[in-house]
Design a protein around this motif. Sequence first.
Motif, mmCIF file in Angstrom:
data_model
loop_
_atom_site.group_PDB
_atom_site.id
_atom_site.type_symbol
_atom_site.label_atom_id
_atom_site.label_comp_id
_atom_site.label_asym_id
_atom_site.label_seq_id
_atom_site.Cartn_x
_atom_site.Cartn_y
_atom_site.Cartn_z
ATOM 1 N N THR A 16 -22.229 16.998 -6.149
ATOM 2 C CA THR A 16 -21.741 18.078 -5.304
ATOM 3 C C THR A 16 -21.785 17.670 -3.826
ATOM 4 O O THR A 16 -20.843 17.890 -3.074
ATOM 5 C CB THR A 16 -22.601 19.340 -5.531
ATOM 6 N N MET A 19 -19.023 15.289 -2.825
ATOM 7 C CA MET A 19 -17.748 15.973 -2.614
ATOM 8 C C MET A 19 -17.747 16.707 -1.278
ATOM 9 O O MET A 19 -16.754 16.721 -0.554
ATOM 10 C CB MET A 19 -17.465 16.968 -3.746
ATOM 11 N N ALA A 20 -18.893 17.333 -0.949
ATOM 12 C CA ALA A 20 -18.995 18.048 0.324
ATOM 13 C C ALA A 20 -18.813 17.092 1.503
ATOM 14 O O ALA A 20 -18.244 17.461 2.538
ATOM 15 C CB ALA A 20 -20.338 18.755 0.420
ATOM 16 N N GLY A 23 -15.250 16.788 2.319
ATOM 17 C CA GLY A 23 -14.796 17.964 3.053
ATOM 18 C C GLY A 23 -15.208 17.894 4.514
ATOM 19 O O GLY A 23 -14.420 18.177 5.420
ATOM 20 N N LEU A 24 -16.463 17.471 4.731
ATOM 21 C CA LEU A 24 -16.975 17.323 6.102
ATOM 22 C C LEU A 24 -16.130 16.320 6.873
ATOM 23 O O LEU A 24 -15.748 16.544 8.030
ATOM 24 C CB LEU A 24 -18.434 16.866 6.045
ATOM 25 N N ALA A 27 -12.858 17.851 7.977
ATOM 26 C CA ALA A 27 -12.998 18.751 9.127
ATOM 27 C C ALA A 27 -13.126 17.951 10.419
ATOM 28 O O ALA A 27 -12.544 18.311 11.455
ATOM 29 C CB ALA A 27 -14.217 19.641 8.931
ATOM 30 N N LEU A 28 -13.884 16.842 10.385
ATOM 31 C CA LEU A 28 -14.076 16.027 11.588
ATOM 32 C C LEU A 28 -12.769 15.363 12.024
ATOM 33 O O LEU A 28 -12.465 15.293 13.214
ATOM 34 C CB LEU A 28 -15.172 14.979 11.344
ATOM 35 N N ALA A 30 -9.752 16.567 11.404
ATOM 36 C CA ALA A 30 -8.913 17.650 11.925
ATOM 37 C C ALA A 30 -9.326 18.006 13.349
ATOM 38 O O ALA A 30 -8.477 18.201 14.232
ATOM 39 C CB ALA A 30 -9.013 18.868 11.012
ATOM 40 N N GLY A 31 -10.636 18.081 13.589
ATOM 41 C CA GLY A 31 -11.129 18.406 14.922
ATOM 42 C C GLY A 31 -10.734 17.361 15.940
ATOM 43 O O GLY A 31 -10.329 17.684 17.065
ATOM 44 N N VAL A 33 -8.153 15.241 15.789
ATOM 45 C CA VAL A 33 -6.694 15.280 16.032
ATOM 46 C C VAL A 33 -6.342 16.481 16.904
ATOM 47 O O VAL A 33 -5.584 16.363 17.870
ATOM 48 C CB VAL A 33 -5.923 15.343 14.688
ATOM 49 N N GLN A 34 -6.925 17.636 16.581
ATOM 50 C CA GLN A 34 -6.605 18.828 17.386
ATOM 51 C C GLN A 34 -6.991 18.622 18.848
ATOM 52 O O GLN A 34 -6.246 18.981 19.758
ATOM 53 C CB GLN A 34 -7.336 20.055 16.833
ATOM 54 N N SER A 49 -15.188 12.366 22.734
ATOM 55 C CA SER A 49 -15.373 13.287 21.599
ATOM 56 C C SER A 49 -14.587 12.843 20.381
ATOM 57 O O SER A 49 -15.076 12.946 19.245
ATOM 58 C CB SER A 49 -14.920 14.702 21.984
ATOM 59 N N CYS A 50 -13.357 12.334 20.613
ATOM 60 C CA CYS A 50 -12.526 11.933 19.473
ATOM 61 C C CYS A 50 -13.174 10.768 18.728
ATOM 62 O O CYS A 50 -13.172 10.728 17.493
ATOM 63 C CB CYS A 50 -11.118 11.585 19.936
ATOM 64 N N VAL A 52 -16.399 10.035 18.647
ATOM 65 C CA VAL A 52 -17.605 10.522 17.954
ATOM 66 C C VAL A 52 -17.212 11.200 16.644
ATOM 67 O O VAL A 52 -17.796 10.940 15.579
ATOM 68 C CB VAL A 52 -18.387 11.504 18.858
ATOM 69 N N ALA A 53 -16.185 12.079 16.727
ATOM 70 C CA ALA A 53 -15.771 12.820 15.532
ATOM 71 C C ALA A 53 -15.209 11.876 14.472
ATOM 72 O O ALA A 53 -15.523 12.013 13.282
ATOM 73 C CB ALA A 53 -14.740 13.872 15.899
ATOM 74 N N ALA B 127 -17.399 22.550 -3.447
ATOM 75 C CA ALA B 127 -18.226 21.625 -2.662
ATOM 76 C C ALA B 127 -17.422 21.060 -1.493
ATOM 77 O O ALA B 127 -17.912 20.979 -0.360
ATOM 78 C CB ALA B 127 -18.724 20.491 -3.544
ATOM 79 N N ILE B 128 -16.152 20.702 -1.750
ATOM 80 C CA ILE B 128 -15.318 20.161 -0.676
ATOM 81 C C ILE B 128 -15.127 21.214 0.418
ATOM 82 O O ILE B 128 -15.220 20.943 1.608
ATOM 83 C CB ILE B 128 -13.955 19.706 -1.241
ATOM 84 N N GLY B 131 -18.187 21.630 2.460
ATOM 85 C CA GLY B 131 -18.297 20.492 3.373
ATOM 86 C C GLY B 131 -17.390 20.678 4.571
ATOM 87 O O GLY B 131 -17.788 20.446 5.721
#
Lengths: 104, 315
Positions: A16, A19-20, A23-24, A27-28, A30-31, A33-34, A49-50, A52-53, B127-128, B131
């Motif tokens: 689990t 997989m998370a 996802g993390l 998000a990093l 996406a942040g 690029v934005q 910042s870019c 680091v992310a 889970a994704i 995250g």
Amino acid sequence: MVTGGLWLAWQRLRGTVSMALFGLSGALVAGSVQHVVQTCRGNCLGCGSCAVALAGAVVSASAGVAERTSGRRRRLLLALTALAGLALYYLLSLYKRGLLPFQI
Amino acid sequence: MPGAKSRRHLYIRFGSYLLGLMLFYVPASLFVRAFYGVQGQHLVGNLCDSLNLRMGVGGLLKIETWQKVFAADPRSLGIFAVIAVAFLFGPLFCGWVCAAGSLSEGLSRLVPDRFKIDIAGRVNAAAIRYGFLSGFMILPFIGLSAGCAFCNFRILNFMSLGITGGFVPALTSTYIVVIALWLVLGGMFMKGGRGWCNFLCPVGAIQNLFHGLGARLGFTYKLKYAPEKCRTCLNCVKVCPMRAAAPAAEGRWRTANGAGVLFNRHTCITCNDCVAACPHGALSYGVGKAAVPAPAPSPQPAGAALGAAAGRSEV
């Protein structure tokens, strides 16, 4: 006893968590690029910042890959993850300097 | 084929999504307008007057968000209201009023099932998404955000503005990526049409997190499963838009017939499609225990292992 329990809990959770981590990583990315798209074109303050992310995204995705694969496949995917991170950073750097022929 | 009860339920749900569109999206955004109206302020209905739930989630760990809540800013209050509702009644926002999720779900119904990806029991989407949520909430601490450029609520706002003759900005690449993931890959070509919700929606993730906590308490509303009535027809698995239902492993439940079903509390949006589709009355929505597990015949129930592996909480 406690360490054994924690180890067992970790063994149950590791799928689990891996997989998370993907996802993390998403998000990093996406942040990053934005941030570049919205504030940095021709106006980069060198805040880092870019970077680091993106570094965080690569580390997170690599940890996920390392958990879910093994052997040659692991090495190949880890190398690809690092290369993808570098390629994205290079692309965003070009964009920041206005060197891309299109608008992101 | 869905029965009359299922069809009626579906019409009611799509009606409530239309209401959600009117309540939360410009040019109407009645919720925010009404809230500001009570405070004696006048609004013209621009994009910023809609409910920015995604921004609300992104700033949950920041003090500024809490200051806005205490200043009774409806755009910040919204996320706290949604979380409180999710804790007590389940993610009703996702299941009943989120017009963004309903749009992709509706589009998915236009494409035959054989062209769609089915993630049920294959990917641990919860889970994704958790995250992604954690990254989303960490980003503000390094001066970044994954809010506006990748926001499907914002794009839906633009769409509803465009349909009603308002200003629509040019599509940028980030919006194109979002539309491709939200409406095409995660919508039309994913079974259930909730791919974006399953993997990438931080608003849904925070609701499911609180629903997962709330559902452990007896007084909260939740999906309830009565294994003794279940005949494992798997109608609930077929209709679940979030692919939160999956067949249980043998020995998990003592059912009337077959092995029964497992529901993932961390992806269920309490839309109650499964309740309407169940011909045996094995599923209901209400207070009390989520399920009464039958005594397991083996010391290590295979279903429990499946549930743990897929990040499922028992239902």
